[in-house]
Motif scaffolding. Structure first.
Motif, PDB file in Angstrom:
ATOM      1  N   TRP A  50      -7.810   4.458  -5.831  1.00  0.00           N
ATOM      2  CA  TRP A  50      -8.404   3.456  -4.954  1.00  0.00           C
ATOM      3  C   TRP A  50      -7.623   2.159  -5.063  1.00  0.00           C
ATOM      4  O   TRP A  50      -7.181   1.795  -6.153  1.00  0.00           O
ATOM      5  CB  TRP A  50      -9.848   3.136  -5.356  1.00  0.00           C
ATOM      6  N   ILE A  51      -7.497   1.456  -3.962  1.00  0.00           N
ATOM      7  CA  ILE A  51      -7.043   0.069  -3.966  1.00  0.00           C
ATOM      8  C   ILE A  51      -8.245  -0.736  -3.496  1.00  0.00           C
ATOM      9  O   ILE A  51      -8.803  -0.453  -2.425  1.00  0.00           O
ATOM     10  CB  ILE A  51      -5.836  -0.165  -3.038  1.00  0.00           C
ATOM     11  N   ILE A 111       0.841  -1.201   0.000  1.00  0.00           N
ATOM     12  CA  ILE A 111       0.000   0.000   0.000  1.00  0.00           C
ATOM     13  C   ILE A 111       0.875   1.249   0.000  1.00  0.00           C
ATOM     14  O   ILE A 111       0.634   2.197  -0.761  1.00  0.00           O
ATOM     15  CB  ILE A 111      -0.958  -0.009   1.215  1.00  0.00           C
ATOM     16  N   CYS A 169      -6.485   6.121  -1.776  1.00  0.00           N
ATOM     17  CA  CYS A 169      -5.060   6.471  -1.774  1.00  0.00           C
ATOM     18  C   CYS A 169      -4.839   7.973  -1.575  1.00  0.00           C
ATOM     19  O   CYS A 169      -5.678   8.760  -1.816  1.00  0.00           O
ATOM     20  CB  CYS A 169      -4.407   6.058  -3.081  1.00  0.00           C
ATOM     21  N   LYS A 210       1.015   4.136  -2.890  1.00  0.00           N
ATOM     22  CA  LYS A 210       0.757   5.550  -2.582  1.00  0.00           C
ATOM     23  C   LYS A 210       1.932   6.440  -2.964  1.00  0.00           C
ATOM     24  O   LYS A 210       1.743   7.561  -3.420  1.00  0.00           O
ATOM     25  CB  LYS A 210       0.445   5.716  -1.089  1.00  0.00           C
TER      26      LYS A 210
END
Length: 136
Positions: A96-97, A84, A136, A88
């Motif tokens: 978005w994840i 993550i 994000c 970012k």
């Protein structure tokens, strides 16, 4: 289980979406990996998760894998959190994840910052899947 990715699916992601494939190694051996593909759709569907669209802003996470003898020791959490942070910091186009998971893994993903969106329309195997996402 019925959710396992095919070797062909993993190979496609490694080839077409290499920037979204993170491998964790210890002592020169693979102990885990996380991978995903981009989608131009915010909604996770069978189709949106089946291809890689380089112009997409939603990253669909397909696999968070930890070698069996390394499970339940925090490795999956630390690997996913590193993934993550990498996204970012290095992939500014990702807004978005998102992922789908079974009920028993929702607390794991919540602990990594994902929020429940609700039941997923995606059918993969016999169990209900749930969509979770992280901005994000």
């Amino acid at each position: 289980g019925d959710e396992a990715a095919s070797p062909e699916g993993i190979a496609m992601r490694m080839q077409e979406a290499a920037a979204f494939f993170l491998v964790r190694e210890e002592d020169g051996k693979v102990v885990g990996f996380v991978n995903g593909t981009l989608s131009t759709s915010e909604a996770l569907t069978h189709d949106s998760m089946g291809t890689h669209e380089p112009s997409g802003t939603t990253l669909c996470v397909h696999s968070v894998v930890t070698r069996q003898d390394r499970r339940r020791k925090g490795m999956g959490t630390s690997t996913l959190k590193a993934y993550i942070e990498y996204i970012k910091s290095q992939q500014s186009s990702v807004k978005w994840i998102a992922l789908i998971c079974k009920q028993n893994l929702t607390s794991f993903y919540a602990g990594c910052g994902f929020e429940m969106k609700g039941p997923s329309p995606v059918v993969h195997g016999t169990d209900q899947w749930f969509e979770m996402r992280l901005r994000c």
